[in-house]
Enzyme design. Structure first.
Site, PDB file in Angstrom:
ATOM      1  CG  ASP A  46      -0.311  -0.279   2.522  1.00  0.00           C
ATOM      2  OD1 ASP A  46       0.735  -0.943   2.542  1.00  0.00           O
ATOM      3  OD2 ASP A  46      -0.849   0.174   3.551  1.00  0.00           O
ATOM      4  CD  GLU A  92       3.561  -1.182   7.100  1.00  0.00           C
ATOM      5  OE1 GLU A  92       4.035  -1.026   8.244  1.00  0.00           O
ATOM      6  OE2 GLU A  92       3.474  -0.251   6.274  1.00  0.00           O
TER       7      GLU A  92
END
Length: 422
Positions: free
Chosen positions: A76, A144
């Site tokens: 991400d 994350e």
């Protein structure tokens, strides 16, 4: 012999630029996941599972009897407008899953480099499978940055419903604002844990010309923010590691209207559970006391938005890594770097099944820039750090070093065909 001679490094540099130019926020990584799964499929031999815990992707390469080694990368990006001026800089925007408002998106933490290095390492290990035996698992984790992705994959049946073999050892890495080409690790606690809160401060709105008829949440928020800055400086042992940050503050929409409430976002970092508990309790104490001092008639609201565990490197694994990294990288490897207050949820993938983990950092700052700023004593001022608009790793030697580190680490734990240990 160059361990990367059998893969197309320029192709991976192009892939990195593509990933950098097309970032996606946490829990929205659909296009990224599709790109990763497609690349793994073209490599062949990997069994691929997708949509685990959201957009998680896993590839499994069985190669005879032996240990199962898991290598992990995160996927991400962050809600930051890129300011690198690179030809492949991101111009992407997205609607945040929490607030739903459009905002710029950038790979400001190096996850694009993480994914690229893991894909390349998977190809290197596939082509070198005559030299090792066991099962390789490559895992690409979503979310994350929210601290939820690893747990979401576990909760979605990563090792049960999706049939991914439980690893014997888990390995991960993170590119950092260090000199490119260098690798660093440490035994024990490597990264702090993190907790985030969203705090609603209740006020009483009204006309800006008549503040005496209101409870001004902007003034209340200002007092809370300032007071929170004393928690580490006055309540935590100076020998301990802790951080309290107020990363967001929202109050009102107009200059002449006093809002009904304000909202702040608070983030803490700690390495000891006792310190974590103390800080969380102290934040609540300060907020409640300031609300009472301001004359609030209803209590504040606390919402936990994120928790990332402390990253603790397994002692036995680190002994193996120190030997193999030292042999491969020489004086470019430091086995005793400082504990960082940056946090990760990587270890959840191992602790959830009682398996040991090891995590290391490697550098992404161009060598000439790094050396100049060290000589000038201006590293903190002039070297772009993770989570900033100017952070972008130098493609080389960063990429080669990241690929090599993953391959060297995996081979160290696989051992050879005869089961030898490094």
């Amino acid at each position: 012999m160059d361990m990367l001679q059998n893969i197309d490094i320029p192709q991976y540099a192009s892939l990195y630029k593509h990933l950098h130019a097309h970032p996606e926020l946490s829990n929205l990584e659909a296009r990224t996941a599709s790109t990763l799964a497609s690349h793994l499929s073209r490599l062949g031999s990997f069994t691929i599972e997708t949509s685990i815990g959201g957009h998680g992707v896993v590839g499994v390469l069985p190669n005879g009897p032996g240990r199962t080694i898991l290598l992990r990368a995160d996927m991400d990006a962050l809600p930051i407008r890129e300011a690198t001026d690179l030809p492949y800089a991101s111009t992407a925007t997205s609607r945040d899953a929490d607030r739903g408002v459009p905002q710029p998106v950038m790979h400001a933490c190096g996850h694009d480099m993480h994914m690229t290095c893991l894909l390349a390492a998977a190809e290197v290990l596939l082509k070198a499978r005559d030299s090792w035996t066991g099962t390789l698992v490559v895992l690409f984790q979503p979310a994350e940055e929210r601290g939820t992705g690893a747990q979401a994959m576990v909760d979605d049946g990563l090792y049960t419903r999706h049939g991914i073999p439980v690893p014997d050892f888990l390995l991960g890495q993170h590119v950092m604002a260090m000199r490119a080409g260098t690798v660093g690790s440490r035994r024990g606690t490597a990264m702090a844990g993190a907790d985030s809160l969203r705090v609603r401060l209740p006020g009483l709105g009204g006309h800006g010309s008549q503040p005496h008829r209101t409870v001004d949440p902007a003034v209340l928020a200002a007092h809370v923010v300032v007071r929170l800055q004393t928690l580490v400086s006055r309540e935590v042992d100076p020998a301990d590691v802790a951080v309290v940050t107020v990363g967001s503050l929202h109050a009102g929409q107009s200059e002449n209207v006093i809002a009904d409430s304000a909202e702040i976002g608070v983030d803490i970092r700690s390495v000891r559970s006792e310190t974590r508990d103390k800080l969380l309790a102290s934040i609540r104490r300060v907020v409640v006391a300031e609300c009472q001092a301001s004359g609030c008639t209803v209590p504040p609201e606390f919402t936990v938005t994120r928790h990332l565990p402390t990253t603790v490197n397994d002692e036995g694994m680190m002994k193996v890594l120190e030997k193999s990294f030292g042999a491969h990288f020489g004086d470019r490897y430091d086995g005793d770097i400082s504990t960082t207050t940056i946090s990760e949820d990587f270890s959840v993938l191992g602790t959830s099944v009682g398996r040991p983990c090891a995590f290391w950092h490697w550098g992404g700052i161009e060598e000439g820039l790094w050396d100049r700023k060290v000589a000038e004593g201006r590293v903190l001022e002039d070297v772009p750090a993770n989570h900033t608009a100017r952070f972008a790793p130098a493609i080389q030697p960063t990429m080669r070093t990241g690929i090599e580190a993953l391959v060297v680490a995996a081979l160290a734990f696989f051992g050879g065909k005869e089961g030898s240990k490094i």
